[in-house]
Scaffold this active site. Structure first.
Site, short mmCIF file in Angstrom:
data_model
loop_
_atom_site.label_atom_id
_atom_site.label_comp_id
_atom_site.label_asym_id
_atom_site.label_seq_id
_atom_site.Cartn_x
_atom_site.Cartn_y
_atom_site.Cartn_z
N HIS A 254 0.81 -1.23 0.00
CA HIS A 254 0.00 0.00 0.00
C HIS A 254 0.84 1.28 0.00
CE1 HIS A 254 1.06 -0.01 4.28
NE2 HIS A 254 0.82 1.27 4.24
C1 UD1 Z 1 -2.02 5.78 5.32
C2 UD1 Z 1 -0.75 6.40 5.91
C3 UD1 Z 1 0.38 5.38 5.91
C4 UD1 Z 1 -0.05 4.10 6.58
C5 UD1 Z 1 -1.34 3.59 5.97
C6 UD1 Z 1 -1.83 2.39 6.75
C7 UD1 Z 1 -0.40 8.82 5.55
C8 UD1 Z 1 0.33 9.82 4.75
N1 UD1 Z 1 -0.32 7.55 5.11
O1 UD1 Z 1 -1.74 5.47 3.97
O2 UD1 Z 1 1.48 5.92 6.60
O3 UD1 Z 1 0.96 3.15 6.42
O4 UD1 Z 1 -2.34 4.61 6.04
O5 UD1 Z 1 -2.69 1.61 6.00
O6 UD1 Z 1 -1.03 9.15 6.52
N2 UD1 Z 1 -9.09 4.37 1.18
C9 UD1 Z 1 -10.34 3.84 1.11
N3 UD1 Z 1 -10.88 3.33 2.26
C10 UD1 Z 1 -10.26 3.39 3.46
C11 UD1 Z 1 -8.99 3.96 3.52
C12 UD1 Z 1 -8.41 4.44 2.36
O7 UD1 Z 1 -10.97 3.79 0.06
O8 UD1 Z 1 -10.82 2.93 4.47
C13 UD1 Z 1 -8.51 4.93 -0.06
C14 UD1 Z 1 -8.94 6.38 -0.27
O9 UD1 Z 1 -9.24 6.54 -1.59
C15 UD1 Z 1 -7.71 7.17 0.03
C16 UD1 Z 1 -6.58 6.18 -0.29
O10 UD1 Z 1 -7.09 4.90 0.02
O11 UD1 Z 1 -7.61 8.34 -0.74
C17 UD1 Z 1 -5.34 6.43 0.53
O12 UD1 Z 1 -5.68 6.54 1.91
P1 UD1 Z 1 -4.78 7.43 2.89
O13 UD1 Z 1 -5.26 7.28 4.28
O14 UD1 Z 1 -4.64 8.79 2.36
O15 UD1 Z 1 -3.36 6.78 2.72
P2 UD1 Z 1 -2.90 5.28 2.94
O16 UD1 Z 1 -2.23 4.83 1.69
O17 UD1 Z 1 -4.00 4.47 3.49
N1 UDP Z 2 -3.61 -5.74 8.63
C1 UDP Z 2 -4.89 -6.20 8.83
N2 UDP Z 2 -5.60 -6.64 7.73
C2 UDP Z 2 -5.09 -6.63 6.48
C3 UDP Z 2 -3.77 -6.17 6.30
C4 UDP Z 2 -3.05 -5.70 7.40
O1 UDP Z 2 -5.39 -6.22 9.96
O2 UDP Z 2 -5.77 -7.05 5.55
C5 UDP Z 2 -2.86 -5.26 9.79
C6 UDP Z 2 -1.45 -5.78 9.90
O3 UDP Z 2 -1.41 -7.07 10.45
C7 UDP Z 2 -0.80 -4.73 10.80
C8 UDP Z 2 -1.47 -3.47 10.34
O4 UDP Z 2 -2.68 -3.86 9.70
O5 UDP Z 2 -1.11 -4.98 12.15
C9 UDP Z 2 -0.56 -2.77 9.39
O6 UDP Z 2 -1.21 -1.77 8.76
P1 UDP Z 2 -0.74 -1.20 7.37
O7 UDP Z 2 0.08 -2.18 6.65
O8 UDP Z 2 -1.96 -0.69 6.72
O9 UDP Z 2 0.12 0.08 7.80
P2 UDP Z 2 1.63 0.31 8.23
O10 UDP Z 2 1.98 -0.63 9.32
O11 UDP Z 2 2.47 0.14 7.02
O12 UDP Z 2 1.64 1.73 8.66
#
Ligand code: UD1
Ligand code: UDP
Length: 357
Positions: A204
């Site tokens: 992601h």
């Molecule tokens: C965010 C964090 C990242 C973290 C990740 C965990 C920032 C800059 N990034 O990245 O550090 O590792 O979360 O997963 O804060 N979206 C959905 N549904 C959801 C969530 C997201 O559709 O429930 C889509 C939306 O279109 C959104 C895109 O994903 O625009 C990105 O979501 P965003 O929270 O901005 O960044 P992440 O890539 O999730």
């Molecule tokens: N995770 C989860 N379901 C999924 C994928 C990840 O519960 O389908 C959990 C994972 O085990 C970890 C956390 O989400 O505990 C990590 O989140 P993510 O990878 O989104 O963010 P990051 O750690 O890179 O910030």
């Protein structure tokens, strides 16, 4: 009673907060009020964690998501500022390195409310990562810096934190606490035909999902691996969007792309997988908690103790490098020994710190 305002909004923060919130409830003299920024909002990216991990319901929900960085952080800061003025907490607690983290820290520090940062001191040394900017700024304006590892403590020492008006505390990793708390409750994901042996993949990170070429490379590598070992790939919504937009087609029946799963289901997959391939921060550590080798689909990691010990190989997005790492692990038995992330009591150390400092 010390009132802590906790700001969370993204999936990994719910998981970390689940462990710390329990410790706060066990500790007399402190209590917390939770703000959910709304950054993650799909049922399987948010609500499921509150239910499965019995995280206290947020008192405040901001519902801010799917915006560019400036707009998201700005609107969150504005919303959190209002809540701080209303709630008058003694501390604001933030987790990790997301935009929700920075917004909470900014709003609090401008109002002179001390910030407590869980997962302080992590560095990738890659300033192109939004998370690196968020964590450096958050650390600098925090009063209590809860570091999961000695590497994190050293990073802060190198940046001169001993000269700042703050307290750096080594705690261990709250994700380790969470994995111990919920390990027994692990559940197979429903509706997924789980192969006897498999690899677990997640992707992601912005660098891999802003660039269709990098994602296509990673998919090529996953397809190659799935020919030898089926791959289960719970797809983050951000990644799903890029796959749909760029029309990436999947050529292997053994690459099982599923929706994101809850925490109990991911624990099950981590327990049963042979290997983790990920660009997630949390999953690199969880692979180690469950004694599974990890291939990190990035050029660098904040969790350098894992690469140093040989538990994790950095492979970026290049298919040849990912294949090479896969082959290296295929022929090797790894002995996971060290206690790299504490003793499973990081959350209690954090809860107690609010009374001591
Ligand atoms: C965010 C964090 C990242 C973290 C990740 C965990 C920032 C800059 N990034 O990245 O550090 O590792 O979360 O997963 O804060 N979206 C959905 N549904 C959801 C969530 C997201 O559709 O429930 C889509 C939306 O279109 C959104 C895109 O994903 O625009 C990105 O979501 P965003 O929270 O901005 O960044 P992440 O890539 O999730
Ligand atoms: N995770 C989860 N379901 C999924 C994928 C990840 O519960 O389908 C959990 C994972 O085990 C970890 C956390 O989400 O505990 C990590 O989140 P993510 O990878 O989104 O963010 P990051 O750690 O890179 O910030």
């Amino acid at each position: 009673m010390i009132k802590i305002l906790t700001v969370i909004g993204a999936r990994p923060q719910f998981i970390k907060a689940a462990a710390v919130s329990r410790a706060i409830m066990r500790q007399s003299g402190i209590y917390e009020v939770i703000v959910h920024t709304g950054q993650h909002f799909d049922e399987n990216m948010s609500e499921v964690f509150f239910e499965q991990m019995q995280i206290p319901k947020p008192t405040h929900k901001l519902d801010i998501h799917s915006l560019p960085h400036g707009a998201m952080t700005g609107r969150m800061t504005e919303g959190i500022e209002k809540i701080i003025l209303e709630e008058k907490p003694q501390y604001v607690m933030v987790y990790g390195d997301t935009n929700s983290t920075l917004a909470g820290a900014l709003a609090a520090s401008k109002l002179h409310i001390p910030v407590a940062h869980v997962e302080a001191g992590l560095r990738s040394f890659n300033m192109a990562m939004p998370e690196e900017i968020n964590r450096i700024l958050t650390d600098r304006i925090s009063k209590l810096l809860f570091c999961p590892t000695p590497v994190a403590v050293n990073n802060l020492a190198r940046e001169g934190f001993k000269n700042f008006a703050c307290k750096v505390i080594t705690t261990g990793d709250v994700m380790y606490d969470a994995s111990l708390l919920f390990n027994e409750k692990a559940l197979p994901p429903s509706g997924v035909d789980i192969p006897g042996q498999f690899a677990l993949a997640t992707v992601h990170r912005a660098e891999n999902t802003n660039d269709p070429g990098r994602l296509a490379d990673i998919m090529t590598a996953l397809e190659y691996i799935s020919d030898k070992l089926p791959v289960i790939f719970p797809v983050h919504p951000r990644t799903r969007k890029l796959i749909d937009q760029s029309g990436l087609s999947i050529k292997s029946d053994n690459l099982l792309m599923i929706d994101p799963v809850g925490y109990l289901e991911i624990l099950y997959l981590l327990k049963h997988t042979s290997l983790v391939l990920t660009d997630s921060g949390g999953m690199q550590k969880e692979a180690y908690f469950f004694k599974k080798p990890c291939i990190t689909l990035r050029e660098e990691t904040e969790w350098t103790e894992l690469t140093a010990a040989g538990y994790n190989i950095l492979a970026g997005s290049n298919p040849a490098r990912i294949k090479k790492a896969f082959k290296a692990y295929n022929n090797k038995t790894i002995h996971f020994q060290e206690e790299l992330y504490g003793k499973g009591n990081a959350s209690d150390i954090i809860a107690e710190a609010f009374l001591k400092h």
